[in-house]
Design an enzyme around this catalytic site. Structure first.
Site, PDB file in Angstrom:
ATOM      1  N   SER A 194     -13.343  -0.610   9.828  1.00 26.51           N
ATOM      2  CA  SER A 194     -12.530  -0.268   8.651  1.00 26.51           C
ATOM      3  C   SER A 194     -13.031  -0.997   7.412  1.00 26.51           C
ATOM      4  O   SER A 194     -13.362  -2.190   7.462  1.00 26.51           O
ATOM      5  CB  SER A 194     -11.074  -0.650   8.884  1.00 26.51           C
ATOM      6  OG  SER A 194     -10.342  -0.486   7.685  1.00 26.51           O
ATOM      7  N   GLU A 197       0.829  -1.212   0.000  1.00 25.09           N
ATOM      8  CA  GLU A 197       0.000   0.000   0.000  1.00 25.09           C
ATOM      9  C   GLU A 197       0.869   1.270   0.000  1.00 25.09           C
ATOM     10  O   GLU A 197       2.040   1.224   0.376  1.00 25.09           O
ATOM     11  CB  GLU A 197      -0.917   0.024   1.224  1.00 25.09           C
ATOM     12  CG  GLU A 197      -0.159   0.048   2.538  1.00 25.09           C
ATOM     13  CD  GLU A 197      -1.015   0.487   3.733  1.00 25.09           C
ATOM     14  OE1 GLU A 197      -1.657   1.553   3.650  1.00 25.09           O
ATOM     15  OE2 GLU A 197      -1.018  -0.226   4.741  1.00 25.09           O
ATOM     16  N   ASP A 216     -17.790   2.409  13.563  1.00 23.99           N
ATOM     17  CA  ASP A 216     -16.565   2.521  12.777  1.00 23.99           C
ATOM     18  C   ASP A 216     -15.870   1.162  12.625  1.00 23.99           C
ATOM     19  O   ASP A 216     -15.204   0.677  13.540  1.00 23.99           O
ATOM     20  CB  ASP A 216     -15.608   3.545  13.406  1.00 23.99           C
ATOM     21  CG  ASP A 216     -14.478   3.932  12.445  1.00 23.99           C
ATOM     22  OD1 ASP A 216     -14.299   3.221  11.430  1.00 23.99           O
ATOM     23  OD2 ASP A 216     -13.794   4.927  12.704  1.00 23.99           O
ATOM     24  N   ASP A 254     -11.233  -1.973   5.248  1.00 26.11           N
ATOM     25  CA  ASP A 254     -10.278  -3.065   4.978  1.00 26.11           C
ATOM     26  C   ASP A 254     -10.983  -4.409   5.195  1.00 26.11           C
ATOM     27  O   ASP A 254     -10.874  -5.325   4.375  1.00 26.11           O
ATOM     28  CB  ASP A 254      -9.073  -3.011   5.939  1.00 26.11           C
ATOM     29  CG  ASP A 254      -8.158  -1.816   5.698  1.00 26.11           C
ATOM     30  OD1 ASP A 254      -8.397  -1.056   4.733  1.00 26.11           O
ATOM     31  OD2 ASP A 254      -7.205  -1.647   6.489  1.00 26.11           O
ATOM     32  N   LYS A 280      -4.192  -3.227  13.928  1.00 23.83           N
ATOM     33  CA  LYS A 280      -3.560  -2.203  14.762  1.00 23.83           C
ATOM     34  C   LYS A 280      -4.042  -2.297  16.201  1.00 23.83           C
ATOM     35  O   LYS A 280      -5.217  -2.501  16.459  1.00 23.83           O
ATOM     36  CB  LYS A 280      -3.873  -0.820  14.202  1.00 23.83           C
ATOM     37  CG  LYS A 280      -3.190  -0.552  12.889  1.00 23.83           C
ATOM     38  CD  LYS A 280      -3.434   0.873  12.453  1.00 23.83           C
ATOM     39  CE  LYS A 280      -2.952   1.083  11.042  1.00 23.83           C
ATOM     40  NZ  LYS A 280      -3.596   0.167  10.083  1.00 23.83           N
ATOM     41  N   VAL A 291      -5.075  -0.387   2.688  1.00 23.58           N
ATOM     42  CA  VAL A 291      -5.123  -1.842   2.530  1.00 23.58           C
ATOM     43  C   VAL A 291      -6.298  -2.207   1.619  1.00 23.58           C
ATOM     44  O   VAL A 291      -6.156  -2.972   0.657  1.00 23.58           O
ATOM     45  CB  VAL A 291      -5.274  -2.529   3.903  1.00 23.58           C
ATOM     46  CG1 VAL A 291      -5.517  -4.025   3.737  1.00 23.58           C
ATOM     47  CG2 VAL A 291      -4.049  -2.274   4.782  1.00 23.58           C
ATOM     48  N   LYS A 338      -5.857  10.093   1.274  1.00 19.38           N
ATOM     49  CA  LYS A 338      -6.021   8.678   1.597  1.00 19.38           C
ATOM     50  C   LYS A 338      -7.187   8.145   0.768  1.00 19.38           C
ATOM     51  O   LYS A 338      -8.285   8.691   0.826  1.00 19.38           O
ATOM     52  CB  LYS A 338      -6.313   8.566   3.095  1.00 19.38           C
ATOM     53  CG  LYS A 338      -6.794   7.223   3.597  1.00 19.38           C
ATOM     54  CD  LYS A 338      -6.941   7.267   5.127  1.00 19.38           C
ATOM     55  CE  LYS A 338      -7.621   6.036   5.701  1.00 19.38           C
ATOM     56  NZ  LYS A 338      -7.681   6.074   7.180  1.00 19.38           N
TER      57      LYS A 338
HETATM   58  N1  PSU Z   1      -2.321   5.306   9.574  1.00 24.97           N
HETATM   59  C1  PSU Z   1      -1.201   4.708  10.027  1.00 24.97           C
HETATM   60  N2  PSU Z   1      -0.863   3.532   9.544  1.00 24.97           N
HETATM   61  C2  PSU Z   1      -1.645   2.935   8.637  1.00 24.97           C
HETATM   62  C3  PSU Z   1      -2.874   3.527   8.195  1.00 24.97           C
HETATM   63  C4  PSU Z   1      -3.143   4.726   8.688  1.00 24.97           C
HETATM   64  O1  PSU Z   1      -0.470   5.228  10.877  1.00 24.97           O
HETATM   65  O2  PSU Z   1      -1.257   1.860   8.229  1.00 24.97           O
HETATM   66  C5  PSU Z   1      -3.857   2.896   7.308  1.00 24.97           C
HETATM   67  C6  PSU Z   1      -3.766   1.703   6.380  1.00 24.97           C
HETATM   68  O3  PSU Z   1      -3.621   2.194   5.080  1.00 24.97           O
HETATM   69  C7  PSU Z   1      -5.143   1.057   6.578  1.00 24.97           C
HETATM   70  C8  PSU Z   1      -5.990   2.254   6.933  1.00 24.97           C
HETATM   71  O4  PSU Z   1      -5.584   0.429   5.416  1.00 24.97           O
HETATM   72  O5  PSU Z   1      -5.170   3.065   7.711  1.00 24.97           O
HETATM   73  C9  PSU Z   1      -7.249   1.922   7.654  1.00 24.97           C
HETATM   74  O6  PSU Z   1      -7.944   3.093   7.854  1.00 24.97           O
HETATM   75  P1  PSU Z   1      -9.458   3.102   8.352  1.00 24.97           P
HETATM   76  O7  PSU Z   1      -9.402   2.601   9.762  1.00 24.97           O
HETATM   77  O8  PSU Z   1      -9.896   4.526   8.216  1.00 24.97           O
HETATM   78  O9  PSU Z   1     -10.180   2.194   7.396  1.00 24.97           O
HETATM   79 MN    MN Z   2     -13.093   4.076   9.681  1.00 30.45          MN
END
Ligand code: PSU
Ligand code: MN
Length: 314
Positions: free
Chosen positions: A144, A29, A142, A146, A163, A110, A90
């Site tokens: 993700s 990514e 919320d 992903d 994470k 991702v 993003k």
């Molecule tokens: N911020 C970070 N590291 C990461 C991401 C954001 O410090 O890896 C990312 C990755 O790209 C992941 C995304 O796919 O955040 C997920 O975001 P969300 O929870 O908004 O779907």
């Molecule tokens: Mn989100």
């Protein structure tokens, strides 16, 4: 190389050749470059991660959107530009059609990277911490994208779990409900990004790359048009103790709620807060685990390519 979607894809020469020869390729990514880490660590890390894929025995293909196309295999100059330029958005799955229509540039998460990988014909993708079900999702909803994208894209995803800022128990529940296989590679537990364990056991453990390749193929042969998760924990010497970051995360989650931070911005906000609370040690661990996942992904992709070649020859 062509794809049947009509979406323009620009391959680097190296990736095009590797795919043509049936050699192993690992997709990566670009959002972690633009939003995951600060400059200039982000550029250096992106290059290290690509080197780690090579050390594992595969060709790296870092993905982004530019010129109205999906770019598969960013050049060193592309990576440097994305790393240094502030304001590159993003781009998750649902943003992808809009950003492609507008032209870009955009940094893929991702979710959008696995969409791109499947279109590009790359069955392996590596990240460090995938997105998941956020703490308090019962209230905020919320989750993700992903996770949702894993239910739709035929790509094997190597990661160190999700994470630490997330609710990892709920994340595992979601994956189970959605029939997404989770296999811990040479370990027992579902890891927590820069911590070696989430306190949850992984549903399966496999130690052999060829067995993992067979399991991935079987998942798809069974008719599942979805992802297959392989986890590998951060190395002991790079790991952070979960007890150490837990208080910082709780505090950051509460602060985010107070500051009204939500949606796309929350992940970066929480990661930065934990980095600050650990004097940058969690950011260091983040970089290390990106590389260890990439190395494992290279190895697994190579075993999978070998398995496919054997099937063809048989
Ligand atoms: N911020 C970070 N590291 C990461 C991401 C954001 O410090 O890896 C990312 C990755 O790209 C992941 C995304 O796919 O955040 C997920 O975001 P969300 O929870 O908004 O779907
Ligand atoms: Mn989100």
């Amino acid at each position: 190389m062509s794809n049947t979607t009509g979406i323009p894809v620009i391959y680097s020469d190296e990736v095009r050749e590797a795919l043509h020869e049936g050699a192993a390729v690992v997709a990566l990514e670009s959002n972690v470059i633009t939003h995951g880490l600060p400059y200039p660590d982000n550029a250096a890390t992106a290059r290290k991660v690509e080197d780690a894929v090579r050390a594992g025995g595969a060709v790296p293909a870092t993905i982004c959107v530019e010129g109205g196309a999906i770019k598969v295999g960013m050049t060193d100059e592309d990576i440097e530009r994305f790393a240094a330029l502030p304001g590159i958005p993003k781009v998750s799955s649902r943003d992808l059609p809009v950003v492609l229509a507008q032209g870009g540039p955009g940094a893929t998460t991702v979710a959008s990277s696995v969409v791109a990988a499947e279109i590009a014909g790359i069955p392996w993708f590596s990240s460090a911490g995938i997105g998941g079900v956020h703490r308090g999702a019962q209230e905020t909803f919320d989750i993700s994208s992903d996770l949702v994208q894993f239910t739709r894209s035929k790509v094997a995803v190597v990661c160190a779990g999700a994470k630490m800022i997330l609710d990892l128990g709920l994340t595992l529940e979601y994956l189970e409900t959605q029939c997404v296989p989770v296999v811990a590679y040479r370990s027992d537990d579902f890891p927590a990004f820069y911590c070696r364990t989430s306190g949850h056991r992984a549903p399966h453990r496999l130690d052999d790359e060829d067995l993992i390749a067979r399991a991935v193929e079987a998942h798809w042969a069974l008719g599942n048009h979805s992802s297959f998760l392989v986890t590998t924990p951060v190395r002991e010497e790079d790991a952070i103790d979960s007890g150490e970051v837990d208080a910082a995360i709780r505090e950051a989650v509460a602060e985010a709620a107070r500051d009204g931070v939500s949606g796309q911005a929350i992940t970066k906000y929480l990661m930065r807060a934990v980095d600050a609370a650990t004097d940058g040690r969690s950011a260091k661990a983040n970089m290390a685990v990106l590389a260890s996942c990439a190395e494992a992904a290279g190895r697994l992709a190579a075993a999978h390519a070998l398995h496919l070649a054997e099937l063809k020859g048989a």
